[in-house]
Design an enzyme around this catalytic site. Structure first.
Site, PDB file in Angstrom:
ATOM      1  N   GLU A   1       0.817  -1.206   0.000  1.00 12.99           N
ATOM      2  CA  GLU A   1       0.000   0.000   0.000  1.00 12.99           C
ATOM      3  C   GLU A   1       0.856   1.263   0.000  1.00 12.99           C
ATOM      4  OE1 GLU A   1      -3.745  -0.135   2.182  1.00 12.99           O
ATOM      5  OE2 GLU A   1      -3.143   1.726   3.169  1.00 12.99           O
TER       6      GLU A   1
ATOM      7  N   ARG B   1      -2.997  32.860 -18.683  1.00 11.95           N
ATOM      8  CA  ARG B   1      -3.487  33.919 -17.809  1.00 11.95           C
ATOM      9  C   ARG B   1      -2.572  35.156 -17.886  1.00 11.95           C
ATOM     10  NH1 ARG B   1      -7.295  36.887 -15.209  1.00 11.95           N
ATOM     11  NH2 ARG B   1      -6.741  37.383 -13.048  1.00 11.95           N
TER      12      ARG B   1
ATOM     13  N   GLN C   1       8.884  35.727 -12.367  1.00 11.49           N
ATOM     14  CA  GLN C   1       9.789  34.783 -11.716  1.00 11.49           C
ATOM     15  C   GLN C   1       9.138  34.089 -10.523  1.00 11.49           C
ATOM     16  OE1 GLN C   1      13.497  35.900  -9.359  1.00 11.49           O
ATOM     17  NE2 GLN C   1      14.413  35.211 -11.279  1.00 11.49           N
TER      18      GLN C   1
END
Length: 413
Positions: free
Chosen positions: A256, A282, A293
């Site tokens: 798991e 955007r 940056q």
């Protein structure tokens, strides 16, 4: 079928084996299946819809991928299974459903594969692999979460059967499960050898399942409490042997903590790609925000977190495929993937601004689904304890200051 990396020194080397090509084709098929059949998150948990999806996942080979072919599975090794689950997480936004598939497979089915008798395997595995039946693993209790040896659920032997009494909490797949792997104390206070694992059919008298939880994340994964009141289970349903429950649990956790978390790798990769596309489109102050940056560096940090986690997970998967008993690699992989998932979710929300906090977006969904990953399969704090102990840092000696005081007692009058 194996998925072999180039060298131990370069685990990210290009893979050119026939087996790897087959795995890559299988992953592409899983991605297409996930987008087509699991391309949305149901607004509420619907049992019929969950069953429909589960049967389709069974036909795709997902719910029995690591089970030997002789019992109806695909016979994949740990690395190939991780790659397939990563593809599932990438192709579908319903991370909860993918989580349920992985929990069924690694926490409940693999214990039958690795500890079951031949009769047990042939009785339960084919239907669990085909998608006809769903499995759940009951170990967590209200008073025993991280302390798995403190279970209050009891199993008392009476002739050719055991009587189980107790309660389990936060049981993944419980509302839809047909079969439960249940851990109970057969020798209370017996430590590692005091627990025993049982396979319990869901229709066994005395077993009841509570209502599904309403969770902050992994909403596509049904989870509930389970009660056992005078539940009579044949002795032939014991996995391994009486007292082997802790070993059964430890084996399932290795699977798991490695392969299940590959689902998050896929989800992170999907959200990272959509984030890169968003910051390229955007615009603010007349330019795409990806040119700033502060934004571009955040995306680089997201990429670094994902790729670092991915390497650790596949290193652990490769060890598991080779039969390694190392417990550190799965713990490191679990830590790295879960922390990366939360971080990438937070960053993806931040970069989207107000859009990031609207429900229904892939960024906020990743963040919600990632939060539980630091808790299940052993909390991240427990993983750090396990790793520290493996490094020889888990001693119980008194602190140095107290030792010095004992060696140099203060003067007395």
């Amino acid at each position: 079928m194996t998925f072999t990396f180039g060298t131990d020194d370069d685990p990210a080397a290009d893979i050119k084996t026939t087996e790897a090509t087959e795995t890559a084709e299988m992953c592409r098929a899983v991605e297409r299946f996930a987008r087509r059949e699991l391309g949305f998150v149901p607004p509420s948990l619907d049992r019929d819809e969950f069953r429909r999806r589960w049967l389709l996942a069974g036909r795709q080979g997902l719910v029995g991928s690591v089970v030997p072919e002789a019992y109806g599975g695909s016979g994949l090794d740990a690395v190939s299974a991780a790659a397939v689950l990563e593809a599932l997480g990438y192709g579908s936004p319903d991370t909860g459903f993918a989580f349920s598939v992985a929990a069924h497979l690694f926490a409940a089915v693999m214990p039958v594969v690795e500890f079951g008798t031949e009769e047990q395997k042939r009785r339960w595995l084919p239907a669990l692999c085909s998608g006809e039946r769903i499995a759940a693993h009951g170990i967590t209790e209200p008073e025993a979460g991280s302390d798995t040896l403190a279970l209050r659920t009891r199993a008392v032997r009476e002739g050719d059967h055991y009587v189980l009494d107790g309660a389990k909490a936060f049981t993944t797949n419980a509302p839809v499960a047909d079969v439960f792997v249940v851990q109970a104390a057969t020798a209370p206070g017996g430590g590692y050898f005091g627990l025993t694992a049982f396979v319990v059919e869901a229709d066994t008298p005395g077993l009841t399942v509570g209502p599904p939880y309403d969770k902050v994340g992994l909403r596509g994964s049904p989870t509930a409490d389970v009660r056992l009141d005078g539940c009579v289970v044949p002795a032939s349903h014991v996995l391994g042997a009486e007292g082997a429950g802790a070993a059964v649990f430890a084996g399932s956790m290795k699977w798991e903590r490695t392969c299940l978390f590959a689902v998050y790798l896929g989800a992170m990769r999907r959200v990272l790609e959509s984030t890169v596309a968003y910051v390229k489109e955007r615009e603010q102050f007349g330019v795409p925000i990806g040119g700033f940056q502060a934004v571009s560096h955040r995306v680089v940090d997201m990429t670094l977190a994902l790729e670092s986690a991915r390497l650790l997970l596949y290193k652990a998967a490769r060890g598991l495929a080779r039969g390694s008993e190392d417990e550190v690699a799965p713990a490191l992989a679990k830590l790295a993937v879960s922390e990366a998932a939360v971080r990438i979710g937070l960053d993806a929300v931040q970069l989207r601004g107000a859009l990031g906090v609207l429900t229904g977006g892939d960024a906020e969904a990743l963040l919600r689904d990632a939060l539980p990953s630091r808790i299940f399969s052993g909390t991240n704090e427990i993983q750090k304890n396990n790793i520290a102990r493996a490094l020889g840092l888990g001693g119980t000696r008194r602190p140095a200051r107290r030792r010095r005081r004992a060696q140099n007692p203060p003067p007395t009058s």
